[in-house]
Design a protein around this motif. Structure first.
Motif, short mmCIF file in Angstrom:
data_model
loop_
_atom_site.label_atom_id
_atom_site.label_comp_id
_atom_site.label_asym_id
_atom_site.label_seq_id
_atom_site.Cartn_x
_atom_site.Cartn_y
_atom_site.Cartn_z
N VAL A 57 1.00 -1.12 -0.01
CA VAL A 57 -0.16 -0.05 0.00
C VAL A 57 0.80 1.22 -0.05
CG1 VAL A 57 -1.83 1.21 1.18
CG2 VAL A 57 -1.90 -1.38 1.15
N LYS A 58 0.44 2.11 -0.82
CA LYS A 58 1.51 3.53 -1.16
C LYS A 58 0.21 4.45 -0.39
CE LYS A 58 4.65 1.37 -3.25
NZ LYS A 58 5.64 1.06 -2.53
N ALA A 59 -0.93 4.55 -0.57
CA ALA A 59 -1.63 5.62 0.03
C ALA A 59 -2.89 5.16 0.25
CB ALA A 59 -1.81 6.82 -1.10
N ILE A 60 -3.75 5.82 1.00
CA ILE A 60 -5.05 5.43 1.41
C ILE A 60 -5.95 6.53 1.51
CG2 ILE A 60 -6.71 4.36 3.13
CD1 ILE A 60 -4.03 3.06 4.35
N LYS A 61 -7.10 6.80 0.68
CA LYS A 61 -7.85 7.78 0.76
C LYS A 61 -9.25 7.49 1.74
CE LYS A 61 -9.93 11.48 -1.90
NZ LYS A 61 -9.41 12.44 -3.12
N ILE A 74 -4.96 12.32 13.29
CA ILE A 74 -3.83 12.08 12.49
C ILE A 74 -2.63 12.59 12.77
CG2 ILE A 74 -3.02 11.76 9.93
CD1 ILE A 74 -6.08 10.87 9.48
N GLN A 75 -2.92 14.15 12.81
CA GLN A 75 -1.81 15.11 13.27
C GLN A 75 -1.03 14.75 14.50
OE1 GLN A 75 -3.89 18.68 12.87
NE2 GLN A 75 -3.18 18.97 10.79
N GLU A 76 -1.72 14.18 15.43
CA GLU A 76 -1.28 13.62 16.79
C GLU A 76 -0.92 12.46 16.73
OE1 GLU A 76 -4.55 14.46 19.63
OE2 GLU A 76 -4.40 16.67 18.85
N ASN A 77 -1.39 11.74 16.14
CA ASN A 77 -0.93 10.04 16.15
C ASN A 77 -0.94 9.62 14.56
OD1 ASN A 77 -1.74 9.84 19.01
ND2 ASN A 77 -3.69 10.12 18.16
N PRO A 78 0.43 9.70 14.02
CA PRO A 78 0.59 9.51 12.40
C PRO A 78 0.45 8.15 12.21
CG PRO A 78 2.39 10.56 13.47
CD PRO A 78 1.76 10.53 14.67
N ILE A 79 0.06 7.14 13.14
CA ILE A 79 0.03 5.76 12.52
C ILE A 79 -1.54 5.45 12.21
CG2 ILE A 79 0.23 3.41 13.26
CD1 ILE A 79 2.81 4.38 14.84
N TYR A 88 0.16 13.50 4.31
CA TYR A 88 -1.46 13.82 3.87
C TYR A 88 -1.73 15.01 3.26
CZ TYR A 88 -1.89 16.93 7.80
OH TYR A 88 -1.84 17.93 8.79
N VAL A 89 -2.92 14.90 2.50
CA VAL A 89 -3.63 16.01 1.90
C VAL A 89 -5.21 15.76 2.05
CG1 VAL A 89 -4.46 16.93 -0.29
CG2 VAL A 89 -2.21 15.52 -0.08
N GLU A 90 -5.75 16.85 2.58
CA GLU A 90 -7.00 16.96 3.31
C GLU A 90 -7.85 17.69 2.54
OE1 GLU A 90 -8.59 20.01 4.64
OE2 GLU A 90 -6.63 21.17 4.77
N ASP A 91 -9.23 17.26 2.42
CA ASP A 91 -10.23 17.95 1.54
C ASP A 91 -11.33 17.78 2.22
OD1 ASP A 91 -11.64 19.61 -0.26
OD2 ASP A 91 -11.62 17.91 -1.79
N ILE A 92 -11.33 18.75 3.53
CA ILE A 92 -12.30 18.60 4.53
C ILE A 92 -13.66 19.47 4.18
CG2 ILE A 92 -10.81 17.35 6.24
CD1 ILE A 92 -10.71 20.07 7.61
N ARG A 93 -13.22 20.37 3.19
CA ARG A 93 -14.28 21.41 3.17
C ARG A 93 -15.42 20.94 1.84
NH1 ARG A 93 -10.16 23.24 5.46
NH2 ARG A 93 -9.90 24.71 6.98
N ALA A 96 -17.90 15.81 -0.04
CA ALA A 96 -17.52 14.32 0.40
C ALA A 96 -16.30 14.49 1.06
CB ALA A 96 -17.44 13.36 -1.05
N GLN A 97 -16.11 14.82 2.18
CA GLN A 97 -14.87 15.19 2.75
C GLN A 97 -14.14 13.76 2.83
OE1 GLN A 97 -15.65 16.05 6.85
NE2 GLN A 97 -17.22 17.79 6.41
N SER A 98 -12.79 14.04 2.53
CA SER A 98 -11.75 12.94 2.57
C SER A 98 -10.41 13.51 3.09
CB SER A 98 -11.73 12.55 1.00
OG SER A 98 -10.93 13.61 0.21
N ILE A 99 -9.64 12.48 3.37
CA ILE A 99 -8.13 12.64 3.65
C ILE A 99 -7.32 11.68 2.80
CG2 ILE A 99 -6.29 13.07 5.66
CD1 ILE A 99 -8.77 13.60 7.50
N THR A 100 -6.42 11.95 2.19
CA THR A 100 -5.48 11.04 1.59
C THR A 100 -4.20 10.79 2.30
OG1 THR A 100 -6.40 11.68 -0.71
CG2 THR A 100 -4.29 10.50 -0.67
N LEU A 101 -3.99 9.78 2.80
CA LEU A 101 -2.81 9.45 3.56
C LEU A 101 -1.69 8.72 2.74
CD1 LEU A 101 -4.89 8.07 6.40
CD2 LEU A 101 -3.95 10.18 6.28
#
Length: 104
Positions: A57-61, A74-79, A88-93, A96-101
């Motif tokens: 696995v390379k990325a998880i959205k 995630i910022q406090e616990n990066p596991i 990470y890249v966030e699109d929380i606004r 369909a809110q999402s975060i790509t890890l």
């Protein structure tokens, strides 16, 4: 971590759909919300991007509700899902809110 290891972390009864018809991409949709560690913001589905040969696995959205709370976690616990998040890249606004890890 391989895509199979990632999916094995979840109870199979909680998974509604696994769609892996495109090599290197798998969509997992849950029947009921899932949670990251102690974070109480629900995850509804995720798309994993992985190497089609090694299956690593390379990325998880992740998509869910109250992604701002998930982002803070995630910022406090990066596991996440037993993977180290290095970016990470966030699109929380978006509607369909999402975060790509990006994971190691």
């Amino acid at each position: 971590m391989t895509i199979h290891d990632l999916i094995a972390q979840f109870n199979q009864d909680d998974i509604d759909l696994i769609r892996d018809d495109v090599p290197g991409r798998t969509l997992v949709v849950f029947q009921k919300a899932q949670y990251i560690s102690e974070c109480d913001a629900p995850i509804l589905q995720f798309i994993a991007i992985y190497d089609k040969f090694t299956k690593n696995v390379k990325a998880i959205k992740i998509y869910g509700l109250n992604m701002l709370k998930t982002l803070k976690h995630i910022q406090e616990n990066p596991i996440v899902f037993h993977c180290d998040v290095w970016h990470y890249v966030e699109d929380i606004r978006a509607s369909a809110q999402s975060i790509t890890l990006f994971v190691v």
